[in-house]
Design a protein around this motif. Structure first.
Motif, PDB file in Angstrom:
ATOM      1  N   ASP A  80       8.525  15.123  91.403  1.00  0.00           N
ATOM      2  CA  ASP A  80       8.536  16.137  90.343  1.00  0.00           C
ATOM      3  C   ASP A  80       8.124  17.526  90.817  1.00  0.00           C
ATOM      4  O   ASP A  80       8.003  18.441  89.999  1.00  0.00           O
ATOM      5  N   ASN A  81       7.875  17.675  92.111  1.00  0.00           N
ATOM      6  CA  ASN A  81       7.446  18.962  92.666  1.00  0.00           C
ATOM      7  C   ASN A  81       6.211  19.495  91.942  1.00  0.00           C
ATOM      8  O   ASN A  81       6.083  20.689  91.669  1.00  0.00           O
ATOM      9  N   PHE A  82       5.290  18.592  91.624  1.00  0.00           N
ATOM     10  CA  PHE A  82       4.065  18.985  90.921  1.00  0.00           C
ATOM     11  C   PHE A  82       2.878  18.832  91.859  1.00  0.00           C
ATOM     12  O   PHE A  82       2.709  17.786  92.494  1.00  0.00           O
TER      13      PHE A  82
ATOM     14  N   ILE B  76       1.587  -0.817  97.374  1.00  0.00           N
ATOM     15  CA  ILE B  76       2.395   0.368  97.085  1.00  0.00           C
ATOM     16  C   ILE B  76       1.988   0.925  95.717  1.00  0.00           C
ATOM     17  O   ILE B  76       1.928   0.181  94.733  1.00  0.00           O
ATOM     18  N   PRO B  77       1.701   2.228  95.605  1.00  0.00           N
ATOM     19  CA  PRO B  77       1.320   2.816  94.315  1.00  0.00           C
ATOM     20  C   PRO B  77       2.439   2.693  93.281  1.00  0.00           C
ATOM     21  O   PRO B  77       3.604   2.981  93.575  1.00  0.00           O
ATOM     22  N   MET B  78       2.080   2.273  92.068  1.00  0.00           N
ATOM     23  CA  MET B  78       3.051   2.097  90.997  1.00  0.00           C
ATOM     24  C   MET B  78       2.848   3.098  89.856  1.00  0.00           C
ATOM     25  O   MET B  78       3.811   3.586  89.276  1.00  0.00           O
ATOM     26  N   GLY B  79       1.599   3.370  89.527  1.00  0.00           N
ATOM     27  CA  GLY B  79       1.336   4.295  88.431  1.00  0.00           C
ATOM     28  C   GLY B  79      -0.149   4.493  88.223  1.00  0.00           C
ATOM     29  O   GLY B  79      -0.976   3.744  88.752  1.00  0.00           O
ATOM     30  N   PHE B  80      -0.486   5.517  87.445  1.00  0.00           N
ATOM     31  CA  PHE B  80      -1.896   5.795  87.167  1.00  0.00           C
ATOM     32  C   PHE B  80      -2.023   6.606  85.886  1.00  0.00           C
ATOM     33  O   PHE B  80      -1.049   7.186  85.389  1.00  0.00           O
TER      34      PHE B  80
ATOM     35  N   MET C 222       5.731   5.567  88.582  1.00  0.00           N
ATOM     36  CA  MET C 222       6.804   5.858  89.521  1.00  0.00           C
ATOM     37  C   MET C 222       8.147   5.391  88.938  1.00  0.00           C
ATOM     38  O   MET C 222       8.211   4.355  88.272  1.00  0.00           O
ATOM     39  N   PRO C 223       9.208   6.166  89.157  1.00  0.00           N
ATOM     40  CA  PRO C 223      10.492   5.901  88.485  1.00  0.00           C
ATOM     41  C   PRO C 223      10.978   4.460  88.584  1.00  0.00           C
ATOM     42  O   PRO C 223      11.508   3.902  87.611  1.00  0.00           O
ATOM     43  N   GLU C 224      10.805   3.826  89.730  1.00  0.00           N
ATOM     44  CA  GLU C 224      11.347   2.476  89.918  1.00  0.00           C
ATOM     45  C   GLU C 224      10.579   1.403  89.148  1.00  0.00           C
ATOM     46  O   GLU C 224      11.023   0.249  89.058  1.00  0.00           O
ATOM     47  N   TYR C 225       9.412   1.768  88.563  1.00  0.00           N
ATOM     48  CA  TYR C 225       8.606   0.781  87.838  1.00  0.00           C
ATOM     49  C   TYR C 225       8.594   1.031  86.327  1.00  0.00           C
ATOM     50  O   TYR C 225       7.854   0.371  85.599  1.00  0.00           O
ATOM     51  N   ARG C 226       9.397   1.953  85.866  1.00  0.00           N
ATOM     52  CA  ARG C 226       9.362   2.320  84.447  1.00  0.00           C
ATOM     53  C   ARG C 226      10.153   1.344  83.578  1.00  0.00           C
ATOM     54  O   ARG C 226      11.026   0.628  84.054  1.00  0.00           O
TER      55      ARG C 226
END
Length: 323
Positions: free
Chosen positions: A35-37, A68-72, A96-100
Motif C-alpha cells: 500500500d506504499n504506507f 509468515i505474517p498474516m495480519g495485525f 495481507m491480501p492473500e489471507y482476506r
C-alpha cells in the motif's frame, strides 16, 4: 498465544499481547510494499513507551508453521486524569491480501474490542468510506464527528517562497527546553473538554521528533503546538494545534524551517475538514500543488469524545489518536 483454524487458511498462531518490534517491522515492510504506507521511524516504540502493556494491544496473526505474517491490529486505551480508561482507539488494522475474506480480520477485531465493550469504554476508529457502513451496522460504530479527516501530501520541492510572519504576542519554545508541562496539560485537556489526558503520550512523542515546539501567549498560557517526524523520506507534521490562523502560520513556518531538504522529499499533514486554514496555507505555499491522498470518517461506538474544533489543524496520527 492461541492456535486458530479458519477455512481456506493455514493454521494460524495468534498472539494477543505482542510487543515484538521485529514482527511489527515485518508488517511495516509488507504495508510499504502493498500500500506504499510508511509509519514514522519511532511509531511503535512511542506507543509502547507511552501506554505500556496495560494500555496498548498489538494483536498479531502468523502462519503457525512458517511464521509468515498474516495480519495485525493495534488498539490503544486512553485514560482520563483519574487514570480510568475512557476510550479505545482502533487502527493499524491490516490483513495481507492473500489471507482476506476467511474470517481472520473479524476474529482479530472482535477480540480487540471485547474487553472495552464489556467495560463500557467508548470505541473510536477512522474508517475508509468503503468500510463505514460495515463498522456502523456490524460493530455499532454509528456515532460520527460532523467533520472528516483528510491526509494531504506535497512535494518539498514545490514549496516556494514562504511568507514570513512575526507575532510578538506569542513565543514558540522547543519542547526539549519547555518546562511548564502542567500548562500544556491544561491546554490539551481543553481540546477534549477534559475527558482525555494525553500529556505522557505527547511528552514521549515530542522526544522522538525531528522538531517539536510549544506556543505560549504573553500571559504564559499554552495556545498551540507543532511536532514533526520522519517516515521513508516523508515528514509528517502533527499535532499542529493553534488558537487562530496567524499562530497556525507561525507554527507551520517554524516547523518548515527545521526540515532538511536533502533528507526529505514530501510533507504529509493529517488535517480536519472542520478547519480549512491549514489547507489554504498549504495551497499558498505550494501554488496549489498538493494531493488529498485519503479521506476518512471519524466513527465512535458508545459515546463521542468531545473536541474543541477551532484548535484542530493536523493530527499526529489518524490510526490511534482521535483528534
Amino acid at each position: 498465544m492461541s492456535i486458530q483454524s479458519f477455512d481456506g487458511l493455514p493454521t494460524v498462531s495468534v498472539n494477543f499481547k505482542n510487543f515484538d518490534k521485529e514482527l511489527f517491522d515485518q508488517f511495516h515492510a509488507l504495508l510499504l510494499k502493498h500500500d506504499n504506507f510508511a509509519y514514522d521511524d519511532e511509531y511503535f516504540n512511542n506507543f509502547c513507551t507511552a501506554f505500556g502493556e496495560d494500555g496498548l494491544s498489538f494483536i498479531t496473526a502468523v502462519e503457525e508453521k512458517t511464521k509468515i505474517p498474516m495480519g495485525f491490529i493495534i488498539g490503544t486505551y486512553w485514560k482520563n486524569s483519574s487514570n480510568a480508561k475512557v476510550l479505545l482507539t482502533i487502527g493499524n488494522f491490516y490483513i495481507m491480501p492473500e489471507y482476506r475474506g476467511k474470517g481472520l480480520g473479524s476474529f482479530l477485531f472482535n477480540h480487540l474490542i471485547k474487553e472495552a465493550v464489556d467495560q463500557k469504554v467508548s470505541l473510536y476508529l477512522t474508517a475508509n468510506p468503503k468500510m463505514t457502513e460495515t463498522y456502523s451496522t456490524k460493530y455499532n460504530f454509528s456515532l460520527f464527528r460532523e467533520y472528516k479527516a483528510e491526509i494531504l501530501k506535497a512535494k518539498w520541492s514545490d514549496f516556494g517562497n514562504i511568507p514570513k510572519i512575526s507575532l510578538p504576542s506569542y513565543t514558540v519554545c522547543e519542547s526539549s527546553k519547555f518546562t511548564q508541562w502542567k500548562k500544556f496539560e491544561q491546554f490539551d485537556l481543553k481540546l477534549s473538554n477534559g475527558v482525555v489526558n494525553r500529556l505522557e503520550y505527547f511528552k514521549t512523542l515530542f522526544k522522538a521528533s525531528i522538531y517539536s515546539g510549544i506556543a505560549t501567549n504573553n500571559n504564559g498560557e499554552v495556545v498551540g503546538c507543532v511536532s514533526m517526524r520522519c517516515a521513508n523520506k516523508v515528514v509528517a507534521i502533527g499535532p499542529l494545534y493553534a488558537e487562530n490562523k496567524d499562530l497556525l502560520q507561525l507554527l507551520l513556518n517554524v516547523a518548515l524551517e527545521h526540515i532538511d531538504a536533502s533528507q526529505h522529499d514530501f510533507i504529509r499533514l493529517n488535517t480536519f475538514t472542520c478547519n480549512r486554514d491549514l489547507k489554504e496555507l498549504l495551497s499558498l505555499y505550494t501554488g496549489g500543488k498538493f494531493n488529498i491522498i485519503w479521506t476518512c470518517n471519524l466513527q465512535f461506538a458508545g459515546s463521542i469524545i468531545p473536541s474543541n474544533d477551532k484548535y484542530l489543524h493536523s493530527a499526529d496520527d489518524l490510526a490511534q489518536n482521535f483528534m
